[in-house]
Design a protein around this motif. Sequence first.
Motif, mmCIF file in Angstrom:
data_model
loop_
_atom_site.group_PDB
_atom_site.id
_atom_site.type_symbol
_atom_site.label_atom_id
_atom_site.label_comp_id
_atom_site.label_asym_id
_atom_site.label_seq_id
_atom_site.Cartn_x
_atom_site.Cartn_y
_atom_site.Cartn_z
ATOM 1 N N ASP A 73 0.852 -1.195 0.000
ATOM 2 C CA ASP A 73 0.000 0.000 0.000
ATOM 3 C C ASP A 73 0.882 1.237 0.000
ATOM 4 O O ASP A 73 1.433 1.618 1.031
ATOM 5 C CB ASP A 73 -0.927 -0.006 1.215
ATOM 6 N N SER A 75 -0.150 4.236 -0.681
ATOM 7 C CA SER A 75 -0.947 5.452 -0.525
ATOM 8 C C SER A 75 -0.980 6.000 0.895
ATOM 9 O O SER A 75 -1.487 7.100 1.116
ATOM 10 C CB SER A 75 -2.387 5.185 -0.981
ATOM 11 N N TYR A 78 0.151 9.908 1.881
ATOM 12 C CA TYR A 78 -0.689 11.009 1.418
ATOM 13 C C TYR A 78 -2.140 10.860 1.872
ATOM 14 O O TYR A 78 -2.859 11.859 1.959
ATOM 15 C CB TYR A 78 -0.597 11.139 -0.101
ATOM 16 N N VAL A 79 -2.557 9.621 2.157
ATOM 17 C CA VAL A 79 -3.871 9.449 2.778
ATOM 18 C C VAL A 79 -3.861 10.082 4.168
ATOM 19 O O VAL A 79 -4.829 10.743 4.576
ATOM 20 C CB VAL A 79 -4.261 7.957 2.860
ATOM 21 N N PHE A 109 -10.484 5.602 1.313
ATOM 22 C CA PHE A 109 -9.372 5.359 0.388
ATOM 23 C C PHE A 109 -9.013 3.877 0.376
ATOM 24 O O PHE A 109 -8.683 3.315 -0.683
ATOM 25 C CB PHE A 109 -8.151 6.193 0.798
ATOM 26 N N ASN A 113 -8.887 1.226 -2.832
ATOM 27 C CA ASN A 113 -7.797 0.275 -3.084
ATOM 28 C C ASN A 113 -8.330 -1.150 -3.190
ATOM 29 O O ASN A 113 -7.937 -1.913 -4.076
ATOM 30 C CB ASN A 113 -6.757 0.358 -1.968
ATOM 31 N N THR A 128 -2.475 1.177 -5.638
ATOM 32 C CA THR A 128 -2.204 2.087 -4.514
ATOM 33 C C THR A 128 -1.372 3.286 -4.941
ATOM 34 O O THR A 128 -1.418 4.330 -4.296
ATOM 35 C CB THR A 128 -1.506 1.337 -3.363
ATOM 36 N N THR A 131 -4.087 5.733 -6.028
ATOM 37 C CA THR A 131 -4.759 6.379 -4.894
ATOM 38 C C THR A 131 -3.808 7.291 -4.125
ATOM 39 O O THR A 131 -4.244 8.275 -3.527
ATOM 40 C CB THR A 131 -5.364 5.327 -3.952
ATOM 41 N N MET A 132 -2.514 6.972 -4.147
ATOM 42 C CA MET A 132 -1.536 7.862 -3.525
ATOM 43 C C MET A 132 -1.558 9.225 -4.211
ATOM 44 O O MET A 132 -1.600 10.273 -3.551
ATOM 45 C CB MET A 132 -0.136 7.252 -3.625
ATOM 46 N N ALA A 135 -4.839 11.012 -3.423
ATOM 47 C CA ALA A 135 -4.854 11.568 -2.070
ATOM 48 C C ALA A 135 -3.986 12.818 -1.982
ATOM 49 O O ALA A 135 -4.360 13.805 -1.327
ATOM 50 C CB ALA A 135 -4.369 10.515 -1.068
ATOM 51 N N LYS A 136 -2.835 12.799 -2.649
ATOM 52 C CA LYS A 136 -1.961 13.969 -2.643
ATOM 53 C C LYS A 136 -2.643 15.168 -3.279
ATOM 54 O O LYS A 136 -2.654 16.274 -2.724
ATOM 55 C CB LYS A 136 -0.657 13.647 -3.379
ATOM 56 N N GLU A 250 5.182 5.955 3.464
ATOM 57 C CA GLU A 250 4.966 4.564 3.069
ATOM 58 C C GLU A 250 6.265 3.766 3.134
ATOM 59 O O GLU A 250 6.264 2.580 3.500
ATOM 60 C CB GLU A 250 4.364 4.484 1.662
#
Length: 330
Positions: A73, A75, A78-79, A109, A113, A128, A131-132, A135-136, A250
């Motif tokens: 994962d 992400s 930034y999540v 989030f 994923n 991921t 989604t990273m 999220a950013k 991460e």
Amino acid sequence: MANTDMFDLRGMVGRHAQMSGVWVALAAMIIFGLLRYENFGSAYNLGSFLNYNSMFIIISLGMCFVIMTGGIDLSVGYVAAFTSIVAAYLSPWGIVPALIGGVAAGVAFGAVNAILIVPMRLPPFIATLSTMLAAKGGALVISGKQTVAVDWESSFTKLGMEKAFGPIPWTIVLVAIAAVVLWIILERTALGRTVLAIGGSEEASGLMGLKVTRAKVFVYLLSGGCAGLAGVFLASGFGAGQPLEGTGWELTAIASVVVGGTLLTGGLGSIPATVGGALLLGLVFNLLNFENGRGTISLSAYWQMVIRGGVLFAVILLQARMNKSADRAN
């Protein structure tokens, strides 16, 4: 058959030795710090160390479950940044709405994923990574590219700035509770056994009738929720949502999990050893800060990132050699 059993025993002993070695190394570094630095054992340093590293411990716990299934994962950092903004916006209503909202945003989030990875069958790295980036970008959009101050009149900042008892902050108390719950899930439930089985062989787990889909969805929801909680800690501890935070988190989480003895290929892991790995990495930088204060060395934050990468590389190299030895034994 005897050779296979002997190899399994050797592999198990070696990996459990690595897990135990985390605590030995941690104890040795604590003793070194106490002997070398005058204020290393102070209540202030203990409280600050635990409070700051609570964010990394909690995301490492979620990452541990993901890696045990053979996934990843990317992400989580930034999540956490995104959820820190959500928590800051909800802070005027108090600690409970901000806490629930931040964790819920992280779980959302994680759900994305899970959808990308399980029914859509995208590789976890690609899913991921997307989604990273989302999220950013989302964190920058909802924050207007600036920090979002929390409401100092509410009780929200008590979570990240006040102590539960003595030098022990509330954040680490919540992390400890989460660690115990996750240890019970991993060691005492069918879900935990399924997580480990998937890492060993997902296809075989399905043929055995294990609930593979449920377990994989669970680990990504968990990882998102843990990242969400880290974001709540971030906003409460720093007094603002931080859209630019989370870079490299991460990697810190992955390093903590791997240092704790969890195999990157999945199938083996430990919650206590993951906690120990996160504390060990945090302690390395704590000692470096004390050494900087003595004037012996002068390492910037950039060099600390280099050191973190070096530690991760060394541990991954060790695991690769262990796996190669296992293949030769077979």
